[in-house]
Write a protein that holds these residues in place. Structure first.
Motif, PDB file in Angstrom:
ATOM      1  N   ALA A 173     -18.127  14.908 -55.862  1.00 48.57           N
ATOM      2  CA  ALA A 173     -19.245  13.972 -55.754  1.00 48.57           C
ATOM      3  C   ALA A 173     -19.260  13.237 -54.424  1.00 48.57           C
ATOM      4  O   ALA A 173     -20.121  12.404 -54.184  1.00 48.57           O
ATOM      5  CB  ALA A 173     -19.168  12.960 -56.894  1.00 48.57           C
ATOM      6  N   GLY A 174     -18.316  13.517 -53.530  1.00 48.68           N
ATOM      7  CA  GLY A 174     -18.318  12.909 -52.219  1.00 48.68           C
ATOM      8  C   GLY A 174     -17.596  11.586 -52.151  1.00 48.68           C
ATOM      9  O   GLY A 174     -17.873  10.768 -51.268  1.00 48.68           O
ATOM     10  N   SER A 175     -16.663  11.341 -53.051  1.00 50.34           N
ATOM     11  CA  SER A 175     -15.868  10.119 -52.994  1.00 50.34           C
ATOM     12  C   SER A 175     -14.959  10.160 -51.773  1.00 50.34           C
ATOM     13  O   SER A 175     -14.716  11.224 -51.191  1.00 50.34           O
ATOM     14  CB  SER A 175     -15.019   9.981 -54.256  1.00 50.34           C
ATOM     15  OG  SER A 175     -14.045  11.005 -54.309  1.00 50.34           O
ATOM     16  N   ALA A 176     -14.447   8.984 -51.372  1.00 41.35           N
ATOM     17  CA  ALA A 176     -13.542   8.930 -50.222  1.00 41.35           C
ATOM     18  C   ALA A 176     -12.310   9.797 -50.463  1.00 41.35           C
ATOM     19  O   ALA A 176     -11.837  10.507 -49.572  1.00 41.35           O
ATOM     20  CB  ALA A 176     -13.139   7.478 -49.959  1.00 41.35           C
ATOM     21  N   ARG A 177     -11.784   9.747 -51.685  1.00 38.20           N
ATOM     22  CA  ARG A 177     -10.613  10.559 -52.009  1.00 38.20           C
ATOM     23  C   ARG A 177     -10.952  12.050 -51.963  1.00 38.20           C
ATOM     24  O   ARG A 177     -10.180  12.864 -51.444  1.00 38.20           O
ATOM     25  CB  ARG A 177     -10.108  10.174 -53.395  1.00 38.20           C
ATOM     26  CG  ARG A 177      -8.854  10.916 -53.823  1.00 38.20           C
ATOM     27  CD  ARG A 177      -8.372  10.435 -55.179  1.00 38.20           C
ATOM     28  NE  ARG A 177      -7.190  11.153 -55.618  1.00 38.20           N
ATOM     29  CZ  ARG A 177      -6.585  10.955 -56.780  1.00 38.20           C
ATOM     30  NH1 ARG A 177      -7.054  10.042 -57.619  1.00 38.20           N
ATOM     31  NH2 ARG A 177      -5.521  11.651 -57.105  1.00 38.20           N
ATOM     32  N   GLY A 178     -12.128  12.402 -52.514  1.00 41.36           N
ATOM     33  CA  GLY A 178     -12.540  13.795 -52.492  1.00 41.36           C
ATOM     34  C   GLY A 178     -12.785  14.297 -51.084  1.00 41.36           C
ATOM     35  O   GLY A 178     -12.435  15.435 -50.749  1.00 41.36           O
ATOM     36  N   GLU A 179     -13.357  13.444 -50.222  1.00 36.70           N
ATOM     37  CA  GLU A 179     -13.604  13.840 -48.838  1.00 36.70           C
ATOM     38  C   GLU A 179     -12.302  14.034 -48.083  1.00 36.70           C
ATOM     39  O   GLU A 179     -12.159  14.965 -47.285  1.00 36.70           O
ATOM     40  CB  GLU A 179     -14.468  12.789 -48.142  1.00 36.70           C
ATOM     41  CG  GLU A 179     -14.761  13.073 -46.680  1.00 36.70           C
ATOM     42  CD  GLU A 179     -15.497  14.379 -46.440  1.00 36.70           C
ATOM     43  OE1 GLU A 179     -15.442  14.870 -45.298  1.00 36.70           O
ATOM     44  OE2 GLU A 179     -16.107  14.911 -47.386  1.00 36.70           O
TER      45      GLU A 179
ATOM     46  N   GLU B 173      -8.391  17.916 -45.798  1.00 37.38           N
ATOM     47  CA  GLU B 173      -7.034  18.464 -45.809  1.00 37.38           C
ATOM     48  C   GLU B 173      -7.060  19.969 -46.068  1.00 37.38           C
ATOM     49  O   GLU B 173      -6.376  20.746 -45.385  1.00 37.38           O
ATOM     50  CB  GLU B 173      -6.212  17.757 -46.893  1.00 37.38           C
ATOM     51  CG  GLU B 173      -4.804  18.295 -47.045  1.00 37.38           C
ATOM     52  CD  GLU B 173      -4.081  17.712 -48.258  1.00 37.38           C
ATOM     53  OE1 GLU B 173      -2.941  18.134 -48.525  1.00 37.38           O
ATOM     54  OE2 GLU B 173      -4.666  16.853 -48.954  1.00 37.38           O
ATOM     55  N   LEU B 174      -7.839  20.387 -47.050  1.00 41.36           N
ATOM     56  CA  LEU B 174      -7.947  21.812 -47.359  1.00 41.36           C
ATOM     57  C   LEU B 174      -8.548  22.578 -46.187  1.00 41.36           C
ATOM     58  O   LEU B 174      -8.062  23.653 -45.809  1.00 41.36           O
ATOM     59  CB  LEU B 174      -8.815  22.010 -48.606  1.00 41.36           C
ATOM     60  CG  LEU B 174      -8.244  21.486 -49.925  1.00 41.36           C
ATOM     61  CD1 LEU B 174      -9.322  21.500 -51.005  1.00 41.36           C
ATOM     62  CD2 LEU B 174      -7.037  22.297 -50.361  1.00 41.36           C
ATOM     63  N   LEU B 175      -9.604  22.015 -45.601  1.00 42.82           N
ATOM     64  CA  LEU B 175     -10.273  22.685 -44.487  1.00 42.82           C
ATOM     65  C   LEU B 175      -9.335  22.857 -43.305  1.00 42.82           C
ATOM     66  O   LEU B 175      -9.330  23.910 -42.653  1.00 42.82           O
ATOM     67  CB  LEU B 175     -11.518  21.889 -44.072  1.00 42.82           C
ATOM     68  CG  LEU B 175     -12.348  22.476 -42.930  1.00 42.82           C
ATOM     69  CD1 LEU B 175     -12.885  23.860 -43.316  1.00 42.82           C
ATOM     70  CD2 LEU B 175     -13.495  21.535 -42.575  1.00 42.82           C
TER      71      LEU B 175
ATOM     72  N   LEU C   4     -13.908  25.744 -54.800  1.00 40.75           N
ATOM     73  CA  LEU C   4     -15.309  25.695 -55.215  1.00 40.75           C
ATOM     74  C   LEU C   4     -15.718  24.307 -55.693  1.00 40.75           C
ATOM     75  O   LEU C   4     -16.903  24.021 -55.832  1.00 40.75           O
ATOM     76  CB  LEU C   4     -15.567  26.740 -56.304  1.00 40.75           C
ATOM     77  CG  LEU C   4     -15.538  28.184 -55.800  1.00 40.75           C
ATOM     78  CD1 LEU C   4     -15.616  29.160 -56.963  1.00 40.75           C
ATOM     79  CD2 LEU C   4     -16.680  28.432 -54.819  1.00 40.75           C
ATOM     80  N   TYR C   5     -14.758  23.458 -55.940  1.00 40.73           N
ATOM     81  CA  TYR C   5     -15.043  22.059 -56.257  1.00 40.73           C
ATOM     82  C   TYR C   5     -15.420  21.300 -54.992  1.00 40.73           C
ATOM     83  O   TYR C   5     -16.226  20.370 -55.023  1.00 40.73           O
ATOM     84  CB  TYR C   5     -13.827  21.416 -56.924  1.00 40.73           C
ATOM     85  CG  TYR C   5     -13.997  19.960 -57.265  1.00 40.73           C
ATOM     86  CD1 TYR C   5     -14.782  19.552 -58.346  1.00 40.73           C
ATOM     87  CD2 TYR C   5     -13.364  18.974 -56.515  1.00 40.73           C
ATOM     88  CE1 TYR C   5     -14.922  18.216 -58.659  1.00 40.73           C
ATOM     89  CE2 TYR C   5     -13.506  17.631 -56.820  1.00 40.73           C
ATOM     90  CZ  TYR C   5     -14.285  17.256 -57.894  1.00 40.73           C
ATOM     91  OH  TYR C   5     -14.434  15.927 -58.198  1.00 40.73           O
ATOM     92  N   HIS C   6     -14.838  21.743 -53.847  1.00 46.04           N
ATOM     93  CA  HIS C   6     -15.048  21.020 -52.597  1.00 46.04           C
ATOM     94  C   HIS C   6     -16.007  21.718 -51.635  1.00 46.04           C
ATOM     95  O   HIS C   6     -16.524  21.074 -50.708  1.00 46.04           O
ATOM     96  CB  HIS C   6     -13.708  20.814 -51.890  1.00 46.04           C
ATOM     97  CG  HIS C   6     -12.791  19.873 -52.601  1.00 46.04           C
ATOM     98  ND1 HIS C   6     -12.926  18.506 -52.537  1.00 46.04           N
ATOM     99  CD2 HIS C   6     -11.727  20.109 -53.412  1.00 46.04           C
ATOM    100  CE1 HIS C   6     -11.984  17.930 -53.262  1.00 46.04           C
ATOM    101  NE2 HIS C   6     -11.240  18.880 -53.802  1.00 46.04           N
ATOM    102  N   PHE C   7     -16.248  23.017 -51.823  1.00 49.59           N
ATOM    103  CA  PHE C   7     -17.108  23.768 -50.918  1.00 49.59           C
ATOM    104  C   PHE C   7     -18.117  24.575 -51.731  1.00 49.59           C
ATOM    105  O   PHE C   7     -17.821  24.996 -52.850  1.00 49.59           O
ATOM    106  CB  PHE C   7     -16.279  24.707 -50.029  1.00 49.59           C
ATOM    107  CG  PHE C   7     -15.250  23.994 -49.203  1.00 49.59           C
ATOM    108  CD1 PHE C   7     -15.579  23.435 -47.982  1.00 49.59           C
ATOM    109  CD2 PHE C   7     -13.931  23.886 -49.654  1.00 49.59           C
ATOM    110  CE1 PHE C   7     -14.618  22.766 -47.223  1.00 49.59           C
ATOM    111  CE2 PHE C   7     -12.970  23.222 -48.909  1.00 49.59           C
ATOM    112  CZ  PHE C   7     -13.316  22.658 -47.686  1.00 49.59           C
TER     113      PHE C   7
END
Length: 201
Positions: A11-17, A22-24, A56-59
């Motif tokens: 959902a674009g939270s600071a933690r998710g971003e 990190e993954l990228l 797929l959760y992040h991209f």
């Protein structure tokens, strides 16, 4: 928000971003070292130490991930060039020379991956067109910033576009020729043209 694969999206939270970045970064390092051949979500997941479902959760799918990886690698190339330009003469010709030397001498792995990205864009434009047109959009602002500030915007665009297209051709020549002498000779001619343009009223 769900994507086309049916997996729930971040959902674009600071933690998710932060996790996405990190993954990228891990996947980008893997691509820089191993190239784009056989790139897939599962290979990307292995390099990031996670699963393809997490990706797929992040991209938004493999094409979105690949686009962001290539973007990050181009940013690395631009950063290298700007570092070189920072210690060069302040003239347009001096900046172009410094940028070319950075491109010419950059890590072979980085050049190989970015050349592969352009090859994919030409081979399958329906799927990978963003890897091609995104390059000009990414590089042009840097070349525009090299131009004298007093120039009209249209003149900056024309000269920057000429420099960009020509340097691209020289990079291809370096990749495909035996010794790169054609690229060096061509660059000498480009530099003379830039110097004439800079001296013109």
């Amino acid at each position: 928000m769900d994507n086309a694969t049916g997996y729930r999206r971040s959902a674009g939270s600071a933690r998710g971003e932060a996790r996405r970045r990190e993954l990228l970064a891990k996947i980008t390092d893997d691509v820089a070292e191993n190239g784009l051949v056989d790139f897939s979500l599962r290979r990307a997941a292995r390099s990031a130490g996670t699963t393809h479902k997490v990706l797929l959760y992040h991209f938004d799918g493999v094409e979105d991930l690949l686009r962001q990886v290539v973007f990050a690698l181009r940013e690395r190339r631009i950063g290298n060039a700007l570092t070189a330009v920072a210690t060069s003469p302040s003239s347009l010709a001096g900046r172009v020379r410094a940028a070319w030397e950075s491109l010419r001498d950059e890590e072979s792995e980085l050049r190989r991956v970015l050349d592969q990205a352009m090859g994919l864009a030409m081979y399958d434009p329906g799927r990978y067109s963003a890897l091609g047109w995104g390059a000009s959009q990414q590089y042009l602002p840097t070349l525009l910033s090299f131009c004298p500030p007093g120039w009209p915007e249209q003149r900056k665009l024309e000269v920057a576009s000429m420099i960009l297209a020509t340097l691209r051709g020289f990079l291809v020549d370096l990749l495909t020729s035996e010794d790169g002498s054609g690229a060096e000779a061509g660059f000498a001619a480009l530099l003379r043209a830039v110097e004439r343009e800079e001296a013109a009223p």
